[in-house]
Design a protein around this motif. Structure first.
Motif, PDB file in Angstrom:
ATOM      1  N   CYS A  43       0.912  -1.111  -0.085  1.00  0.00           N
ATOM      2  CA  CYS A  43      -0.058   0.096  -0.130  1.00  0.00           C
ATOM      3  C   CYS A  43       0.823   1.292  -0.047  1.00  0.00           C
ATOM      4  O   CYS A  43       0.408   2.326  -0.368  1.00  0.00           O
ATOM      5  N   ASP A  45       2.699   2.229   2.611  1.00  0.00           N
ATOM      6  CA  ASP A  45       3.120   2.557   3.975  1.00  0.00           C
ATOM      7  C   ASP A  45       4.309   1.801   4.500  1.00  0.00           C
ATOM      8  O   ASP A  45       4.559   0.766   4.281  1.00  0.00           O
ATOM      9  N   LEU A 115       1.472  -5.624   7.405  1.00  0.00           N
ATOM     10  CA  LEU A 115       2.499  -4.750   7.393  1.00  0.00           C
ATOM     11  C   LEU A 115       3.579  -4.852   8.824  1.00  0.00           C
ATOM     12  O   LEU A 115       4.604  -4.996   8.852  1.00  0.00           O
TER      13      LEU A 115
HETATM   14 FE1  FES Z   1      -1.255   0.801   4.490  1.00  0.00          FE
HETATM   15 FE2  FES Z   1      -3.063   0.341   6.537  1.00  0.00          FE
HETATM   16  S1  FES Z   1      -3.529   1.242   4.434  1.00  0.00           S
HETATM   17  S2  FES Z   1      -0.948  -0.091   6.476  1.00  0.00           S
END
Ligand code: FES
Length: 136
Positions: A43, A45, A115
């Motif tokens: 994503c 992040d 993540l």
């Molecule tokens: Fe990327 Fe939540 S949208 S960690």
């Protein structure tokens, strides 16, 4: 509850997840960690985890993130879960266990727990490699 908290609750975050996110539980850095590692999810992040390790047991841990409420709440939960665990136990923690520990996050946020799990696994691998002299 704050307006942000109400919005998060409406979108499917548990009270515990909201509290962890708003209070930034376990967010920060550790001076002189035994290992730290950064991982960026699909994503976009990013999370960084710091570990203090003694005799293969995680004595302390913290994390920093550039990410959503899902990343922060699951990072807080995972760090809470790994303190006092052996590296072997810590690396086996699944997304499902992180989400169960939190008491629920929105379905579309399950990858955010991934993540934190992947960042932790990367840090553990890096630590092990540093002990055996293997480069990654
Ligand atoms: Fe990327 Fe939540 S949208 S960690």
């Amino acid at each position: 509850m704050s307006e942000v908290g109400r919005l998060l609750e409406k979108s499917g975050y548990s009270r515990k997840a909201i509290e962890y996110y708003l209070k930034k539980v376990n967010v920060g850095r550790i001076e002189n960690p035994n290992v730290s590692s950064v991982y960026t999810g699909s994503c976009g992040d990013t999370m960084k985890i710091y570990l203090k390790i003694e005799f293969n047991v995680i004595k302390d841990a913290k994390f920093q993130a550039i990410g959503c409420a899902g990343a922060y709440s699951s990072g807080s939960a995972l760090i809470e879960m790994v303190k006092g665990k052996t590296l072997k136990e810590a690396e086996k923690i699944t997304e499902k266990e992180i989400i169960n520990f939190l008491g629920g996050i929105p379905k579309q946020k399950i990858h955010c727990a991934c993540l934190s799990r992947r960042t932790l696994q990367k840090a553990i691998k890096k630590y092990r490699n540093s002990k055996t002299g293997t480069n990654t």
